[in-house]
Design a protein around this motif. Structure first.
Motif, PDB file in Angstrom:
ATOM      1  N   GLN A  32       0.825  -1.187   0.000  1.00 13.31           N
ATOM      2  CA  GLN A  32       0.000   0.000   0.000  1.00 13.31           C
ATOM      3  C   GLN A  32       0.872   1.254   0.000  1.00 13.31           C
ATOM      4  O   GLN A  32       1.784   1.397   0.813  1.00 13.31           O
ATOM      5  CB  GLN A  32      -0.893   0.006   1.234  1.00 13.31           C
ATOM      6  CG  GLN A  32      -1.814   1.196   1.371  1.00 13.31           C
ATOM      7  CD  GLN A  32      -2.878   1.246   0.297  1.00 13.31           C
ATOM      8  OE1 GLN A  32      -2.745   1.991  -0.664  1.00 13.31           O
ATOM      9  NE2 GLN A  32      -3.928   0.466   0.450  1.00 13.31           N
ATOM     10  N   LEU A  33       0.580   2.145  -0.932  1.00 18.38           N
ATOM     11  CA  LEU A  33       1.188   3.475  -0.974  1.00 18.38           C
ATOM     12  C   LEU A  33       0.128   4.474  -0.564  1.00 18.38           C
ATOM     13  O   LEU A  33      -0.969   4.506  -1.140  1.00 18.38           O
ATOM     14  CB  LEU A  33       1.694   3.786  -2.387  1.00 18.38           C
ATOM     15  CG  LEU A  33       2.122   5.236  -2.649  1.00 18.38           C
ATOM     16  CD1 LEU A  33       3.405   5.571  -1.890  1.00 18.38           C
ATOM     17  CD2 LEU A  33       2.315   5.476  -4.151  1.00 18.38           C
ATOM     18  N   VAL A  34       0.439   5.313   0.425  1.00 15.42           N
ATOM     19  CA  VAL A  34      -0.496   6.320   0.914  1.00 15.42           C
ATOM     20  C   VAL A  34       0.153   7.688   0.767  1.00 15.42           C
ATOM     21  O   VAL A  34       1.296   7.891   1.201  1.00 15.42           O
ATOM     22  CB  VAL A  34      -0.870   6.078   2.390  1.00 15.42           C
ATOM     23  CG1 VAL A  34      -1.847   7.150   2.873  1.00 15.42           C
ATOM     24  CG2 VAL A  34      -1.467   4.694   2.576  1.00 15.42           C
ATOM     25  N   VAL A  35      -0.582   8.629   0.174  1.00 15.01           N
ATOM     26  CA  VAL A  35      -0.058   9.978  -0.049  1.00 15.01           C
ATOM     27  C   VAL A  35      -0.978  10.983   0.630  1.00 15.01           C
ATOM     28  O   VAL A  35      -2.201  10.960   0.436  1.00 15.01           O
ATOM     29  CB  VAL A  35       0.063  10.299  -1.546  1.00 15.01           C
ATOM     30  CG1 VAL A  35       0.801  11.632  -1.739  1.00 15.01           C
ATOM     31  CG2 VAL A  35       0.799   9.182  -2.292  1.00 15.01           C
ATOM     32  N   LEU A  36      -0.378  11.875   1.440  1.00 13.98           N
ATOM     33  CA  LEU A  36      -1.104  12.943   2.129  1.00 13.98           C
ATOM     34  C   LEU A  36      -1.000  14.242   1.330  1.00 13.98           C
ATOM     35  O   LEU A  36      -0.104  14.395   0.505  1.00 13.98           O
ATOM     36  CB  LEU A  36      -0.515  13.150   3.529  1.00 13.98           C
ATOM     37  CG  LEU A  36      -0.417  11.923   4.430  1.00 13.98           C
ATOM     38  CD1 LEU A  36       0.213  12.308   5.773  1.00 13.98           C
ATOM     39  CD2 LEU A  36      -1.778  11.280   4.640  1.00 13.98           C
TER      40      LEU A  36
END
Length: 270
Positions: A32-36
């Motif tokens: 999983q890649l999560v970007v804020l």
């Protein structure tokens, strides 16, 4: 791939609580890649306050918390941007952490938003407070190479071409687009960069009216290499997710090999 849309408040503590709340809503698929979003930790505070909050590189409560969150939730986490100390100004630094909580990348926003906009803020001069970066950055997330960019960078296609030349499969684009420029250009620009460079673009945004008086557009996007919108959140805080499909990426690049056919290359600075 996940983008987190926020309406950031004035203090990092408030915003980190919101970040963790939304990380708890992540889908179960991994990796999983999560970007804020851009300036997720203190956008509502204004530029002068961001300068006062700027942390030393590799030290400070926001950086430590990002590392902890990446490790706790087992994700590759790109912390939008936070202000890091850079002399009399701050760097708008996008920081990437791996699932072990180790920092694996730092990108300082290159293109600064020095423009006039027909909104209630009217005059934007990021360069007064922000020191621009000068290097392109990619990170290896195992399942994909991720190029790093921020907000206003999307108007400069040469950066995205350089990221593709450096091996990017996905480009992370944390943003805080104004309502006026967002309504006019956001979808077109994000889709164009994805189509041109045949990459996925994960573009989370700020949304709503903030304590500093700024109004942001929202409409966080995940766009595939054919320019199709895989997920979008128009308004309100929340998360959007879409799968990274290696086979689809390879097929598009094989059928239309624009990178190999390009007769103009971009000089890379890393």
């Amino acid at each position: 791939m996940t983008a987190v849309q926020l309406s950031s408040r004035e203090t990092p503590e408030q915003n980190l609580e919101r970040v963790e709340h939304w990380l708890q809503q992540l889908p179960s698929q991994r990796p999983q890649l999560v970007v804020l979003p851009e300036a997720f930790s203190c956008f509502g505070a204004g530029d002068r306050a961001q300068l006062a909050m700027a942390e030393p590189d590799n030290d400070g409560p926001v950086q430590k918390r990002l590392a902890q969150l990446a490790k706790h939730y087992g994700v590759y986490l790109i912390g939008g941007t936070i202000p890091l100390q850079a002399g009399e100004r701050f760097a708008a630094a996008s920081l990437a952490y791996d699932p072990q909580g180790q920092r694996i990348g730092r990108y300082d926003k290159i293109h600064l938003f020095d423009v006039d906009v027909a909104d209630n803020t009217r005059r934007y001069r990021e360069s007064k407070w922000t020191k621009p970066g000068g290097s392109i950055v990619t990170i290896d997330c195992g399942f994909a190479v991720v190029g790093m960019a921020v907000c206003y960078d999307v108007r400069f296609p040469e950066l995205f071409k350089a990221l593709r030349q450096a091996g990017a499969d996905i480009i992370a684009l944390p943003s805080a687009y104004t309502q006026v420029t967002g309504a006019a250009h956001w979808h077109t620009l994000v889709r164009a960069r994805a189509i041109e460079q045949q990459v996925y673009v994960v573009a989370p945004g700020q949304v709503g009216e903030h304590a500093n008086g700024r109004k942001t557009y929202g409409h966080s996007l995940i766009v595939d290499p054919w320019g199709e919108i895989q997920a979008e959140r128009a308004q309100g805080e929340g998360v959007i997710s879409a799968p990274f499909e290696r086979a689809r990426l390879a097929e598009i690049r094989q059928q239309m090999p624009v990178a190999e056919q390009s007769r103009l290359k971009v000089a890379l600075t890393q």
